[in-house]
Scaffold this motif. Structure first.
Motif, PDB file in Angstrom:
ATOM      1  N   THR A   1      15.427  20.021   1.868  1.00 18.49           N
ATOM      2  CA  THR A   1      14.674  21.271   1.985  1.00 18.49           C
ATOM      3  C   THR A   1      14.095  21.773   0.672  1.00 18.49           C
ATOM      4  N   SER A   2      14.299  21.092  -0.424  1.00 20.13           N
ATOM      5  CA  SER A   2      13.905  21.646  -1.725  1.00 20.13           C
ATOM      6  C   SER A   2      12.407  21.902  -1.852  1.00 20.13           C
ATOM      7  N   LYS A   3      11.573  21.098  -1.225  1.00 21.18           N
ATOM      8  CA  LYS A   3      10.129  21.275  -1.362  1.00 21.18           C
ATOM      9  C   LYS A   3       9.475  21.612  -0.030  1.00 21.18           C
ATOM     10  N   ARG A   4      10.236  22.221   0.849  1.00 19.24           N
ATOM     11  CA  ARG A   4       9.707  22.570   2.169  1.00 19.24           C
ATOM     12  C   ARG A   4       9.636  24.085   2.322  1.00 19.24           C
TER      13      ARG A   4
ATOM     14  N   GLN B   1      13.260  24.957   6.391  1.00 18.65           N
ATOM     15  CA  GLN B   1      14.637  25.084   5.917  1.00 18.65           C
ATOM     16  C   GLN B   1      15.524  25.631   7.026  1.00 18.65           C
TER      17      GLN B   1
END
Length: 192
Positions: A119-122, A127
């Motif tokens: 989820t870091s770049k979503r 998330q």
């Protein structure tokens, strides 16, 4: 009334949410729904639930928090809070908690890191979907485990020792066991 500094309140909320999720999972797995799979002794509860607990704690920890806190310390503290609560309310015994603690701590940390990687770049909506998948995962795993019943195998083992003594002598040794001398014992850590 207990006063908590404002910047600590999000961490208390995270711990509370994690504790609620873990206790709810414990309750559901202890019901008759998962009896066929083994109840609390399923992989869904022992492995997938703490992984999901780590993801839940990582999701609700404020983003401004350091990565070490979000991905390592917070999942560990949430696991410790859950296991302490099970001890406090006599849901588990100390030996069970001590045996499961390393596995829960390891899998919770893995869950937090997996959640962060996915989820870091979503965007926040994705998330939330990832969190929902993590929350549902233990119950799906437990459901799949109910389909596979462990095989049972009953065996009978008998040992026979022929004693060359009259029945009255054997009976006397059964009813009144003579004192065991220290010469009859082999050395061990317990007996000196």
């Amino acid at each position: 009334m207990i006063s908590v500094a404002r910047h600590y309140k999000p961490y208390l909320i995270v711990s509370g949410i994690g504790l609620f999720f873990a206790l709810f999972s414990c309750y559901v797995f202890a019901t008759s729904i998962f009896d066929g799979a083994g109840g609390l002794l399923t992989l869904g509860f022992l492995v997938v639930m703490p992984t999901s607990l780590g993801a839940v704690s990582a999701h609700f920890t404020p983003k401004a928090t350091s990565g070490t806190w979000r991905l390592f310390w917070n999942p560990l503290l949430t696991v410790l809070l859950f296991l302490s609560t099970t001890l406090l309310f006599h849901l588990e015994d100390m030996i069970c908690v001590l045996m499961i603690l390393p596995l829960f701590m390891f899998t919770a940390t893995i869950g937090a890191n997996l959640y962060d990687m996915w989820t870091s770049k979503r965007p926040p909506r994705n998330q939330s979907f990832a969190l929902t998948a993590f929350v549902i995962a233990p119950f799906l795993a437990g459901t799949f485990e109910t389909w596979y019943v462990a095989p049972t195998d009953f065996r009978r083992v008998e040992n026979t020792i022929l004693i060359q003594a009259p029945t009255s002598v054997v009976w006397q040794h059964i009813t009144r066991v003579p004192t065991i001398s220290s010469a009859e014992l082999s050395p061990s850590l317990v007996i000196s």
